[in-house]
Design a protein around this motif. Structure first.
Motif, PDB file in Angstrom:
ATOM      1  N   VAL A  56       0.741  15.382   7.298  1.00  0.00           N
ATOM      2  CA  VAL A  56      -0.335  14.409   7.132  1.00  0.00           C
ATOM      3  C   VAL A  56       0.212  13.267   6.298  1.00  0.00           C
ATOM      4  CG1 VAL A  56      -2.223  16.087   7.346  1.00  0.00           C
ATOM      5  CG2 VAL A  56      -1.291  15.575   5.100  1.00  0.00           C
ATOM      6  N   THR A  57      -0.359  12.083   6.483  1.00  0.00           N
ATOM      7  CA  THR A  57       0.066  10.919   5.742  1.00  0.00           C
ATOM      8  C   THR A  57      -1.067  10.480   4.828  1.00  0.00           C
ATOM      9  OG1 THR A  57       1.513  10.224   7.541  1.00  0.00           O
ATOM     10  CG2 THR A  57       0.940   8.552   5.908  1.00  0.00           C
ATOM     11  N   LEU A  58      -0.752  10.361   3.545  1.00  0.00           N
ATOM     12  CA  LEU A  58      -1.709   9.914   2.541  1.00  0.00           C
ATOM     13  C   LEU A  58      -1.429   8.443   2.253  1.00  0.00           C
ATOM     14  CD1 LEU A  58      -1.199  12.891   0.091  1.00  0.00           C
ATOM     15  CD2 LEU A  58      -2.912  12.691   1.883  1.00  0.00           C
ATOM     16  N   THR A  59      -2.478   7.644   2.204  1.00  0.00           N
ATOM     17  CA  THR A  59      -2.335   6.220   1.936  1.00  0.00           C
ATOM     18  C   THR A  59      -3.351   5.810   0.896  1.00  0.00           C
ATOM     19  OG1 THR A  59      -1.718   5.888   4.254  1.00  0.00           O
ATOM     20  CG2 THR A  59      -2.303   3.929   3.003  1.00  0.00           C
ATOM     21  N   ALA A  60      -2.895   5.040  -0.102  1.00  0.00           N
ATOM     22  CA  ALA A  60      -3.776   4.490  -1.122  1.00  0.00           C
ATOM     23  C   ALA A  60      -3.801   2.979  -0.955  1.00  0.00           C
ATOM     24  CB  ALA A  60      -3.292   4.863  -2.509  1.00  0.00           C
ATOM     25  N   GLU A  61      -4.992   2.401  -1.022  1.00  0.00           N
ATOM     26  CA  GLU A  61      -5.114   0.954  -0.853  1.00  0.00           C
ATOM     27  C   GLU A  61      -5.490   0.321  -2.174  1.00  0.00           C
ATOM     28  OE1 GLU A  61      -7.437  -0.227   2.509  1.00  0.00           O
ATOM     29  OE2 GLU A  61      -6.936   1.616   3.559  1.00  0.00           O
ATOM     30  N   GLY A  62      -4.642  -0.556  -2.666  1.00  0.00           N
ATOM     31  CA  GLY A  62      -4.923  -1.250  -3.912  1.00  0.00           C
ATOM     32  C   GLY A  62      -3.882  -0.944  -4.964  1.00  0.00           C
ATOM     33  N   GLU A  63      -4.086  -1.537  -6.123  1.00  0.00           N
ATOM     34  CA  GLU A  63      -3.160  -1.339  -7.242  1.00  0.00           C
ATOM     35  C   GLU A  63      -3.410   0.006  -7.913  1.00  0.00           C
ATOM     36  OE1 GLU A  63      -0.628  -3.392  -8.050  1.00  0.00           O
ATOM     37  OE2 GLU A  63      -1.215  -4.444  -6.218  1.00  0.00           O
ATOM     38  N   MET A 118       0.845  -1.162   0.000  1.00  0.00           N
ATOM     39  CA  MET A 118       0.000   0.000   0.000  1.00  0.00           C
ATOM     40  C   MET A 118       0.897   1.233   0.000  1.00  0.00           C
ATOM     41  SD  MET A 118      -2.371   0.848   3.389  1.00  0.00           S
ATOM     42  CE  MET A 118      -2.286  -0.814   3.912  1.00  0.00           C
ATOM     43  N   PRO A 119       0.807   2.047  -1.063  1.00  0.00           N
ATOM     44  CA  PRO A 119       1.618   3.257  -1.148  1.00  0.00           C
ATOM     45  C   PRO A 119       1.236   4.262  -0.063  1.00  0.00           C
ATOM     46  CG  PRO A 119       0.701   2.682  -3.284  1.00  0.00           C
ATOM     47  CD  PRO A 119       0.054   1.811  -2.272  1.00  0.00           C
ATOM     48  N   GLU A 120       2.260   4.924   0.463  1.00  0.00           N
ATOM     49  CA  GLU A 120       2.036   5.891   1.536  1.00  0.00           C
ATOM     50  C   GLU A 120       3.030   7.033   1.376  1.00  0.00           C
ATOM     51  OE1 GLU A 120       1.236   4.393   5.620  1.00  0.00           O
ATOM     52  OE2 GLU A 120       3.135   5.417   6.045  1.00  0.00           O
ATOM     53  N   ARG A 121       2.581   8.241   1.671  1.00  0.00           N
ATOM     54  CA  ARG A 121       3.469   9.402   1.582  1.00  0.00           C
ATOM     55  C   ARG A 121       3.094  10.398   2.669  1.00  0.00           C
ATOM     56  NH1 ARG A 121       4.304  12.082  -4.047  1.00  0.00           N
ATOM     57  NH2 ARG A 121       5.612  10.250  -4.195  1.00  0.00           N
ATOM     58  N   THR A 122       4.088  10.895   3.374  1.00  0.00           N
ATOM     59  CA  THR A 122       3.860  11.928   4.378  1.00  0.00           C
ATOM     60  C   THR A 122       4.247  13.262   3.770  1.00  0.00           C
ATOM     61  OG1 THR A 122       4.272  10.381   6.181  1.00  0.00           O
ATOM     62  CG2 THR A 122       4.457  12.726   6.702  1.00  0.00           C
ATOM     63  N   VAL A 123       3.334  14.224   3.886  1.00  0.00           N
ATOM     64  CA  VAL A 123       3.542  15.553   3.297  1.00  0.00           C
ATOM     65  C   VAL A 123       3.271  16.623   4.343  1.00  0.00           C
ATOM     66  CG1 VAL A 123       2.946  14.789   0.962  1.00  0.00           C
ATOM     67  CG2 VAL A 123       1.171  15.687   2.447  1.00  0.00           C
ATOM     68  N   PRO A 148      -9.235   3.423  -2.965  1.00  0.00           N
ATOM     69  CA  PRO A 148      -9.538   4.209  -1.765  1.00  0.00           C
ATOM     70  C   PRO A 148      -8.294   4.933  -1.248  1.00  0.00           C
ATOM     71  CG  PRO A 148     -10.368   1.959  -1.551  1.00  0.00           C
ATOM     72  CD  PRO A 148      -9.499   1.999  -2.767  1.00  0.00           C
ATOM     73  N   VAL A 149      -8.480   6.176  -0.834  1.00  0.00           N
ATOM     74  CA  VAL A 149      -7.388   6.990  -0.297  1.00  0.00           C
ATOM     75  C   VAL A 149      -7.787   7.461   1.098  1.00  0.00           C
ATOM     76  CG1 VAL A 149      -6.004   9.077  -0.624  1.00  0.00           C
ATOM     77  CG2 VAL A 149      -6.763   7.770  -2.618  1.00  0.00           C
ATOM     78  N   THR A 150      -6.841   7.385   2.029  1.00  0.00           N
ATOM     79  CA  THR A 150      -7.078   7.900   3.374  1.00  0.00           C
ATOM     80  C   THR A 150      -6.034   8.958   3.680  1.00  0.00           C
ATOM     81  OG1 THR A 150      -5.729   6.172   4.418  1.00  0.00           O
ATOM     82  CG2 THR A 150      -8.104   5.755   4.245  1.00  0.00           C
ATOM     83  N   VAL A 151      -6.348   9.795   4.668  1.00  0.00           N
ATOM     84  CA  VAL A 151      -5.406  10.810   5.141  1.00  0.00           C
ATOM     85  C   VAL A 151      -5.372  10.713   6.665  1.00  0.00           C
ATOM     86  CG1 VAL A 151      -7.141  12.649   5.091  1.00  0.00           C
ATOM     87  CG2 VAL A 151      -4.735  13.251   5.039  1.00  0.00           C
ATOM     88  N   SER A 152      -4.160  10.786   7.219  1.00  0.00           N
ATOM     89  CA  SER A 152      -3.990  10.643   8.666  1.00  0.00           C
ATOM     90  C   SER A 152      -3.227  11.816   9.237  1.00  0.00           C
ATOM     91  CB  SER A 152      -3.199   9.371   8.985  1.00  0.00           C
ATOM     92  OG  SER A 152      -3.814   8.244   8.436  1.00  0.00           O
ATOM     93  N   ARG A 153      -3.597  12.166  10.453  1.00  0.00           N
ATOM     94  CA  ARG A 153      -2.885  13.214  11.196  1.00  0.00           C
ATOM     95  C   ARG A 153      -2.974  12.878  12.667  1.00  0.00           C
ATOM     96  NH1 ARG A 153      -4.720  18.236  13.533  1.00  0.00           N
ATOM     97  NH2 ARG A 153      -2.887  19.491  14.009  1.00  0.00           N
ATOM     98  N   GLU A 154      -1.836  12.849  13.313  1.00  0.00           N
ATOM     99  CA  GLU A 154      -1.744  12.604  14.756  1.00  0.00           C
ATOM    100  C   GLU A 154      -2.534  11.357  15.174  1.00  0.00           C
ATOM    101  OE1 GLU A 154      -2.893  16.247  16.668  1.00  0.00           O
ATOM    102  OE2 GLU A 154      -1.031  17.243  16.085  1.00  0.00           O
ATOM    103  N   GLY A 155      -2.386  10.272  14.417  1.00  0.00           N
ATOM    104  CA  GLY A 155      -3.003   9.004  14.774  1.00  0.00           C
ATOM    105  C   GLY A 155      -4.456   8.840  14.366  1.00  0.00           C
ATOM    106  N   ARG A 156      -5.048   9.855  13.779  1.00  0.00           N
ATOM    107  CA  ARG A 156      -6.446   9.773  13.335  1.00  0.00           C
ATOM    108  C   ARG A 156      -6.462   9.635  11.814  1.00  0.00           C
ATOM    109  NH1 ARG A 156     -11.063  14.284  13.634  1.00  0.00           N
ATOM    110  NH2 ARG A 156     -12.758  12.954  12.958  1.00  0.00           N
TER     111      ARG A 156
END
Length: 69
Positions: free
Chosen positions: A61-68, A1-6, A32-40
């Motif tokens: 914030v950390t962006l995560t994409a799930e899937g190909e 799962m690709p992930e990037r912190t920006v 699906p894409v999620t965004v995380s900040r401070e554990g949320r």
């Protein structure tokens, strides 16, 4: 799962206008894409959820994409 912190570069943070553009871009993705900040983690396709993160200028914030793709 690709992930990037920006780092939020907008001086006003991730408020309504930039959050709307961000959510629009996330919605256009084939996975699906999620965004995380401070554990949320929230669905990046939900404007209210993204705004609720309260990400301000200089916050990471950390962006995560799930899937190909």
């Amino acid at each position: 799962m690709p992930e990037r912190t920006v780092t939020i570069g907008s001086r006003s943070g991730l408020h309504a206008r930039p959050a709307t553009a961000f959510v629009r871009a996330a919605t256009e993705q084939a996975v699906p894409v999620t965004v995380s900040r401070e554990g949320r983690t929230v669905d990046a396709r939900s404007l209210l959820s993204v705004l609720a993160l309260g990400a301000g200028h200089g916050d990471s914030v950390t962006l995560t994409a799930e899937g190909e793709g």
